[in-house]
Enzyme design. Sequence first.
Site, mmCIF file in Angstrom:
data_model
loop_
_atom_site.group_PDB
_atom_site.id
_atom_site.type_symbol
_atom_site.label_atom_id
_atom_site.label_comp_id
_atom_site.label_asym_id
_atom_site.label_seq_id
_atom_site.Cartn_x
_atom_site.Cartn_y
_atom_site.Cartn_z
ATOM 1 N N ASP A 103 26.264 6.161 6.922
ATOM 2 C CA ASP A 103 26.400 5.709 8.308
ATOM 3 C C ASP A 103 27.272 6.660 9.128
ATOM 4 O O ASP A 103 28.122 7.363 8.589
ATOM 5 C CB ASP A 103 27.041 4.314 8.361
ATOM 6 C CG ASP A 103 26.102 3.252 7.820
ATOM 7 O OD1 ASP A 103 24.883 3.499 7.784
ATOM 8 O OD2 ASP A 103 26.606 2.178 7.433
HETATM 9 N N1 URA Z 1 26.224 1.157 2.730
HETATM 10 C C1 URA Z 1 26.513 1.086 4.041
HETATM 11 O O1 URA Z 1 26.652 -0.001 4.582
HETATM 12 N N2 URA Z 1 26.644 2.215 4.732
HETATM 13 C C2 URA Z 1 26.509 3.445 4.175
HETATM 14 O O2 URA Z 1 26.653 4.463 4.862
HETATM 15 C C3 URA Z 1 26.214 3.514 2.814
HETATM 16 C C4 URA Z 1 26.077 2.350 2.111
#
Ligand code: URA
Length: 238
Positions: A103
């Site tokens: 993310d």
């Molecule tokens: N889970 C999430 O919520 N975000 C990420 O970037 C990776 C795993």
Amino acid sequence: MERLHKFLSRMGVSSRRQAEQWILAGRVSVNGQVVTEMGVKVDPERSVVKVDGRRVQAAPLITVMLHKPYGYVSTTKDPQERRVVTELVGEKYGRLYPVGRLDYDATGLLLLTNDGELAQRLTHPRYQTPRTYRVTVAGEVARETLNRLAAGVELEGRKVAAEVFLRKKEPDKSVLELTVWEGRYHLVKRLMEQVGHPVLKLKRIAFGPLRLGRLPRGSHRVLTGQELRDLKEAVGLK
Ligand code: URA
């Protein structure tokens, strides 16, 4: 002989799925003939394969590990013109693609590669590549919650199990080390939300057999030969 879409993905020009779309759209030719059906085989050494008239040739395969900082999108281009992870690696290895996603507000280990087949396997649910995160969550996480996560929490009608260790506990937040075996969208955030502990901070510290180690934030390095062998072995590639 090798199937055309697989050849294109192995050459690092596209994912297998994208290659299939290009083939269907008539953008790919083999030895001068446009191919629009699936299943055509090519000789990787001798066939002249072109996409949009441009010859596809083997680029040296390269895989790098990046310590992704906050505020970068895990793509090669962002329609909203936010910063993208490939900017951090630059042009010196040619075009590399992120293996899965982290993310925008997450940090940590992200692989970038031009090895389409390796990327495809690492992100395919079938190979169950483990991803380990150091996660800071709101609230004090109880032992029952850890057990609940280990037993599996239902998300979109499917149970997702996580291996979780409690690393630090304070009255208003807890730090966990959490491993999952798939890469669904916002998986860790949704899992933790489901058990009542919203994620405050998320850092990926391991992916398959690889560990982020002391790689500084924003830096990258080419995988060692041993790391690459371990990674390939983990997904059944030689
Ligand atoms: N889970 C999430 O919520 N975000 C990420 O970037 C990776 C795993």
